[in-house]
Scaffold this active site. Structure first.
Site, mmCIF file in Angstrom:
data_model
loop_
_atom_site.group_PDB
_atom_site.id
_atom_site.type_symbol
_atom_site.label_atom_id
_atom_site.label_comp_id
_atom_site.label_asym_id
_atom_site.label_seq_id
_atom_site.Cartn_x
_atom_site.Cartn_y
_atom_site.Cartn_z
ATOM 1 N N SER A 1 -51.388 26.425 -37.098
ATOM 2 C CA SER A 1 -50.206 25.608 -37.389
ATOM 3 C C SER A 1 -49.666 24.994 -36.101
ATOM 4 O O SER A 1 -50.062 25.376 -35.003
ATOM 5 C CB SER A 1 -49.123 26.483 -38.021
ATOM 6 N N LYS A 2 -48.758 24.065 -36.293
ATOM 7 C CA LYS A 2 -48.139 23.426 -35.147
ATOM 8 C C LYS A 2 -47.451 24.471 -34.266
ATOM 9 O O LYS A 2 -47.471 24.373 -33.046
ATOM 10 C CB LYS A 2 -47.129 22.386 -35.641
ATOM 11 N N ARG A 3 -46.896 25.482 -34.909
ATOM 12 C CA ARG A 3 -46.204 26.525 -34.159
ATOM 13 C C ARG A 3 -47.152 27.267 -33.206
ATOM 14 O O ARG A 3 -46.782 27.619 -32.100
ATOM 15 C CB ARG A 3 -45.516 27.509 -35.112
ATOM 16 N N GLY B 1 -49.758 25.990 -31.783
ATOM 17 C CA GLY B 1 -49.999 25.075 -30.675
ATOM 18 C C GLY B 1 -48.859 25.139 -29.665
ATOM 19 O O GLY B 1 -49.083 25.243 -28.461
ATOM 20 N N ASP B 2 -47.625 25.100 -30.179
ATOM 21 C CA ASP B 2 -46.452 25.151 -29.300
ATOM 22 C C ASP B 2 -46.419 26.476 -28.536
ATOM 23 O O ASP B 2 -46.143 26.521 -27.346
ATOM 24 C CB ASP B 2 -45.160 25.015 -30.125
#
Ligand code: GLU
Length: 506
Positions: A263-265, A267-268
């Site tokens: 998920s994008k999370r 990646g962050d």
């Protein structure tokens, strides 16, 4: 006659395209090209509530950047258009009606409150997943329970209604997935999904099947998250009397640590982009990083993506898009999720950087140098990139060679602490005299004289080279010092060593 292979990538413009979506597009593209077929882009924008401005442009630009251009799409329509579902709106109702007439679908008039009530009732009765299905439909307000007169009255009144599929009560639905083999689902696990909404728009399921049929799609290659919808789609094909395409459900891309979808999370949290291009949220203005802006080459990104779920069956790892087309097959796509490895993507970038000609790298580096305000004409840039590229993962990494443009203003502390000894100034002073005496300041000559010098002094490389390097470049490590000196020229090299000695003595 064999049907011409036609596949589609069918994203919904609800935000930036996740890298999993790019991989779906990639596999579709590869499969189409491998089989001399067509790769179609269809924008699935029937859900007006989830529409995000700029998302469609983002999708198009992402595909362009990656190099897989659609053969047909909103920008370059073929004869199966339009390629945006919102522009095909008028087309779907007749198909929904057709299913109602054939007894495979029905009108339902239940209000949101009545639907909630039904769910509450089932929950209270300990039904695990309350849904509108072959059993519950019998106690709801629809054209199966209401009289014909009542149904006609309601339809004529113009009040809201939906069309639901009538899932058969007791049947096994089976299909052969090109990646997963036979998939068998019992119809009692399916619900009577809405096909047509009260706002006059088809749902995803309806529009997707009608369009795949009308666009003569032969293979549906999409993410695993759509596998649960496939039995419903198979039923729809059967109800329409249409030949179903071959389905291939791709494995998930998993987070690097632990399980679950990337998920994008993640990646962050772990410091890598999950989107191909940078995205600015039109509502919040929040920026999500992209591979392109981070300095990745599209061929590295694509190569890395290709290996998330597929492998060629050999040791070979470097595949450009054309090589992938050549090597690709659905048989070599696995069922198991593929863990994302951000370091591997960097590794690919490094490989493709090294493969580029110095001339290309110079052109790519120039804007970065100019942004620093450095005079790009003052340095032989071809020689500079030839030196710097071995250590670079990104073009920007070659800015480590700042010392070609500016004398160092600080010296790497670790090197000084470890290597700068009491006798170092005296050694460097002697080395300086050797360099001053050189007529020919070529890298070979400097190297030869340097080696002769340390041998004569009875010194090792480690006693001289790091200190020499730090005075000239400011850094503790880097490419060949002899080539660096040659590139800087005799005068500048000497000036830096002298300035360095003064500084260190002071
Ligand atoms: N519009 C769906 C999506 O956003 C398409 C799924 C499919 O390929 O059938 O992924």
């Amino acid at each position: 006659m064999e049907r011409r292979v036609r596949v589609r990538f069918a994203p919904s413009p609800t935000g930036p395209l996740h890298m999993g979506g790019v991989r779906t597009a990639l596999y579709n593209y590869l499969f189409a090209k491998k089989n001399q077929g067509d790769f179609i882009l269809r924008i699935e924008d029937t859900d007006q509530t989830r529409y995000v401005k700029g998302a469609e442009d983002y999708i198009l630009e992402s595909l362009k950047w990656c190099g897989f251009q659609p053969d047909e799409g909103p920008e370059n329509p073929g004869k199966f258009g339009p390629y945006r579902q919102s522009e095909r709106k008028a087309l779907y109702k007749q198909y929904a009606d057709q299913l109602v007439e054939a007894g495979h679908a029905y009108y339902a008039f239940d209000t949101p409150e009545e639907l909630d009530e039904m769910r509450e009732r089932l929950k209270a009765a300990k039904v695990a997943s309350p849904q509108y299905n072959a059993i519950t439909r019998n106690s709801m307000k629809n054209s199966l329970t209401l009289s014909e007169d009542e149904v006609n009255r309601r339809l004529a009144s113009g009040g809201p209604y939906v069309i639901r599929i009538q899932i058969p009560r007791n049947e096994e639905i089976r299909f052969q997935d090109a990646i997963r083999g036979w998939v068998v689902v019992h119809s009692s696990n399916l619900d009577d999904k809405v096909l047509f909404k009260s706002d006059g728009m088809p749902t995803y399921h309806m529009a997707n099947i009608v369009d795949d049929h009308l666009m003569e799609i032969t293979h549906v290659i999409r993410g695993e998250e759509w596998l649960p919808s496939a039995p419903l789609h198979i039923l729809l094909y059967r109800f329409f009397g249409w030949e179903a395409p071959t389905f291939a459900h791709l494995p998930l891309i998993l987070k690097p640590d632990g399980n679950g979808k990337l998920s994008k999370r993640d990646g962050d949290r772990l410091g890598f982009p999950v989107f191909p291009l940078e995205w600015k949220d039109p509502e919040t203005g929040a920026i999500s990083s992209g591979y392109r802006e981070k300095g990745y080459f599209p061929e590295a990104f694509v190569n890395a993506l290709a290996f998330l779920g597929w492998n060629p069956g050999t040791e070979r790892e470097l595949f450009k898009l054309n090589d992938l087309v050549e090597a690709f097959s659905l048989e070599r796509v696995g069922k198991a999720g593929a863990k994302y490895d951000a370091d591997k993507t960097k590794w690919y970038n490094q490989q493709y950087l090294r493969e580029k000609s110095n001339e290309t790298l110079v052109e790519l580096l120039k804007p970065h140098l100019a942004a620093k305000g450095w005079n790009v004409d003052a340095v032989d840039l071809t020689e500079m990139v030839d030196l710097m590229k071995e250590r670079a993962v990104f073009v920007e990494d070659m800015l480590e060679g700042a010392y070609f443009f500016e004398a160092p203003s600080t010296y790497d502390e670790k090197t000084i602490n470890k290597k700068w000894k009491e006798n170092t100034p005296a050694i460097i002073e002697k080395l300086l005299q050797v360099l001053k005496g050189l007529k020919d300041f070529s890298a070979e000559e400097i190297e030869k004289e340097f080696k002769a010098f340390i041998e004569q002094e009875g010194l090792g490389f480690g006693a001289v080279l790091p200190s020499f390097r730090v005075l000239v470049t400011g850094l503790g490590m880097g490419p060949s010092m002899f080539r660096i000196c040659n590139l800087l020229g005799k005068e500048e090299t000497i000036r830096r060593i002298e300035a360095g000695l003064t500084k260190m003595n002071g």
